[in-house]
Scaffold this active site. Structure first.
Site, PDB file in Angstrom:
ATOM      1  N   HIS A  67      84.032 -11.580  -2.875  1.00  0.00           N
ATOM      2  CA  HIS A  67      85.075 -11.629  -1.847  1.00  0.00           C
ATOM      3  C   HIS A  67      85.345 -13.090  -1.447  1.00  0.00           C
ATOM      4  CE1 HIS A  67      87.186 -10.157   1.849  1.00  0.00           C
ATOM      5  NE2 HIS A  67      86.787 -11.326   2.292  1.00  0.00           N
ATOM      6  N   GLU A  68      84.271 -13.830  -1.189  1.00  0.00           N
ATOM      7  CA  GLU A  68      84.433 -15.237  -0.788  1.00  0.00           C
ATOM      8  C   GLU A  68      84.977 -16.085  -1.940  1.00  0.00           C
ATOM      9  OE1 GLU A  68      84.369 -15.803   2.313  1.00  0.00           O
ATOM     10  OE2 GLU A  68      83.445 -13.877   2.765  1.00  0.00           O
ATOM     11  N   HIS A  71      88.721 -15.957  -1.902  1.00  0.00           N
ATOM     12  CA  HIS A  71      89.271 -16.950  -0.967  1.00  0.00           C
ATOM     13  C   HIS A  71      89.250 -18.334  -1.623  1.00  0.00           C
ATOM     14  CE1 HIS A  71      89.573 -14.443   2.609  1.00  0.00           C
ATOM     15  NE2 HIS A  71      88.308 -14.066   2.505  1.00  0.00           N
TER      16      HIS A  71
END
Length: 151
Positions: A67-68, A71
């Site tokens: 998920h990170e 980003h």
């Protein structure tokens, strides 16, 4: 898991899932309380909550890292890296990354306390989360005296 192991895992997942290298720092941040991890725009680093390692399995940790990394890679490419952006949602789907992580805080087992007040004249009940000084307030309906029924 140590800091260097986390760095290696993030670099490995970046290559496997995204086909791109992760060239910044990945570290544990014990100050994170409610989130599994965060991507810092200022220096390009990724911080992971160490509670994830303690509370959940490796699959949850990998999901948070992916998920990170979504980003990270989108921001590095100048695309929409925020949660609401179309690019971000699309990349989450493509890489099989979770949108949210499992809860990290302790669940509140203590029920909220409700204070029950009642007007002496008309019987109107007042439920309040906070205590109130009955000497300062009167009933809004009939201006009667208010008394505490249940604390």
């Amino acid at each position: 898991m140590e800091q260097r192991n986390l760095q290696q895992l993030v670099q490995q997942l970046s290559i496997e899932a995204f086909g791109k290298p992760f060239i910044h720092e990945a570290r544990f941040n014990p100050r994170l309380r409610t989130t599994g991890g965060r991507y810092k725009l200022s220096d390009g680093s990724i911080e992971i909550n160490p509670a994830v390692v303690e509370l959940y399995d490796m699959e949850e940790l990998v999901g948070i890292i992916k998920h990170e990394l979504c980003h990270y890679h989108l921001h590095q490419e100048g695309k929409g890296y925020r949660h609401g952006d179309v690019d971000f949602k699309k990349l989450l789907r493509e890489t099989g990354s979770p949108r949210y992580c499992k809860p990290l805080g302790k669940p509140s087992s203590k029920p909220k306390k409700i204070h029950l007040y009642q007007c002496k004249s008309c019987g109107l009940e007042y439920r309040r989360k906070r205590r109130m000084d009955v000497r300062k307030y009167r009933c809004g309906k009939c201006a009667g005296e208010i008394v505490l029924i249940q604390a």
